[in-house]
Design an enzyme around this catalytic site. Structure first.
Site, short mmCIF file in Angstrom:
data_model
loop_
_atom_site.label_atom_id
_atom_site.label_comp_id
_atom_site.label_asym_id
_atom_site.label_seq_id
_atom_site.Cartn_x
_atom_site.Cartn_y
_atom_site.Cartn_z
CD GLU A 56 10.84 -3.85 1.88
OE1 GLU A 56 11.26 -3.01 2.69
OE2 GLU A 56 9.63 -4.05 1.66
CB CYS A 107 7.22 -13.77 0.37
SG CYS A 107 6.32 -12.61 -0.68
CB CYS A 155 4.95 -3.58 -9.30
SG CYS A 155 3.73 -4.58 -10.20
CB CYS A 208 -2.77 -3.56 -7.88
SG CYS A 208 -2.67 -4.83 -9.16
CB CYS A 245 -0.40 -3.34 -4.32
SG CYS A 245 1.21 -4.13 -4.14
CB CYS A 277 -0.36 -9.89 1.71
SG CYS A 277 -0.96 -9.95 0.02
#
Length: 386
Positions: free
Chosen positions: A95, A108, A115, A119, A122, A356
């Site tokens: 995305e 962005c 990933c 974290c 996230c 975010c």
């Protein structure tokens, strides 16, 4: 593979010059012409490059191509934010998000499919990790966004071949941030050439302060970046002490806060930069207490640092909640009172899961072993320069 046409999208200027010389026997100025067509005019078809000779265009089409990812979905937020889902292959998707402001337009972009940093707050990390993006796939996000925004500004599909917006044009991309899916420094080999194209005056011609790389804290790569590429640096800090950051950002178990901050100050000194932006997601009852703010102030006071406080954006299955507005304001005020510049990021695009920490993409064939588990069981470095 022999005979495979080379994708010219994202090739740094020196590599493109070497390519046209070796494969086509052409002089360097041909590479410069190609870059202007690809990035300034948004061309994807050699036949449209009318200031190149017909013979040269024919030769190009035999050995080269301009291939960009396919857009499979677009969502538009009530605040004007746009999110595109891009197909990377038969099953993988990433995305990319465009955030318009009166005086700027920020794109962005993603650096990986998924990933591996794990974290806990996230959404991308919960998808697992599949692979790194190529240079063309990274630069292709910017190329596509320029095309789509130009088409939107013109109000018709006929504008899709229009040059990317520049100056004060509506839909202009003035800033690029590596804050989408993935850890950019874990894909160092492809991210750095992409950034060079963003900075090149024949590419997207952005100043170094308008290209931002955000990292969770891969310390060796920060030192390497300081030697090779000058862009704005942002660091996902999210905690003022190692005990809490070990829980929220598992890479901290390999590179604790003291080591990370030393790398950041080295980067600023080496690149003659203004400051590092430290990102800090506000989690209710976890990292938002006044004592946390005072600990942060002790870490950052007197240093070239700015703190960006990010209200947490929820996603399905998360155990976290956003801090109250009052808690966030108090946190900011404590930092400011102690001489640390702190601002609160305005949430954008949360109604389309584009804010975010909300980007998820489509990740299959993923690595399911999480970084936190690996760091608990082994001392081997979790990420290497690829």
């Amino acid at each position: 593979m022999a005979g495979e046409r080379v994708n010219l999208l994202g090739l740094p200027r020196a590599e493109l010059e070497a390519f046209v010389a070796a494969r086509l026997g052409a002089k360097p100025f041909r590479a410069r012409q190609l870059m202007k067509w690809i990035y300034r005019r948004g061309a994807a078809d050699f036949s449209s490059m009318t200031d190149l000779s017909q013979d040269f265009r024919s030769q190009l089409s035999e050995v080269a191509r301009i291939a960009v990812p396919e857009i499979v979905a677009e969502q538009v937020s009530s605040d004007g934010t746009r999110k595109w889902m891009l197909r990377m292959d038969e099953v993988q998707g990433i995305e990319t998000v465009y955030i318009p402001e009166p005086d700027r337009g920020t794109l962005c972009i993603s650096s990986q499919v998924g990933c591996a940093m794990d974290c806990s707050f996230c959404s991308t990390a919960q998808q697992g990790f599949n692979r790194n993006l190529s240079v063309a796939e990274i630069v292709g996000q910017v190329w596509l966004a320029h095309r789509e925004l130009a088409a939107h500004a013109e109000g018709s599909d006929d504008a899709r071949g229009a040059p990317p917006g520049r100056g004060g044009a509506r839909g202009n991309i003035t800033n690029i941030v590596f804050m989408g899916m993935g850890e950019p420094l874990a894909n160092y080999r492809n991210v750095v050439p992409a950034m060079r194209t963003f900075l090149d005056d024949l590419g997207y011609d952005l100043s170094r302060r308008r290209v931002t790389l955000s990292t969770s804290g891969l310390v060796p790569q920060i030192y390497k970046l300081a030697e090779e590429c000058n862009v704005a640096l942002a660091v996902s800090l999210h905690a003022p002490n190692d005990e809490l950051r070990n829980e929220l950002v598992p890479i901290n178990r390999k590179h604790p806060i003291g080591e990370l901050l030393a790398a950041c100050w080295h980067y600023i000194d080496k690149q003659n930069g203004r400051s590092v932006t430290f990102e800090y997601v506000m989690l209710d009852g976890v990292n938002d207490k006044p004592e946390h703010a005072r600990q942060l102030a002790r870490l950052l006071k007197g240093r070239p640092a700015k703190l960006n406080l990010i209200p947490f954006n929820a996603f399905p299955g998360t155990r976290y909640r956003r801090s109250s507005a009052a808690a966030i304001l108090k946190f900011r005020d404590i930092l400011n009172d102690h001489g640390v510049i702190a601002t609160i990021r305005r949430t954008r695009g949360d109604d389309i899961d584009a804010a975010c920490g909300q980007l998820a993409g489509r990740v299959t064939d993923r690595t399911l072993v999480r970084l936190g588990t690996r760091l608990t069981s082994t001392s081997r470095a979790p990420a290497e320069i690829r």
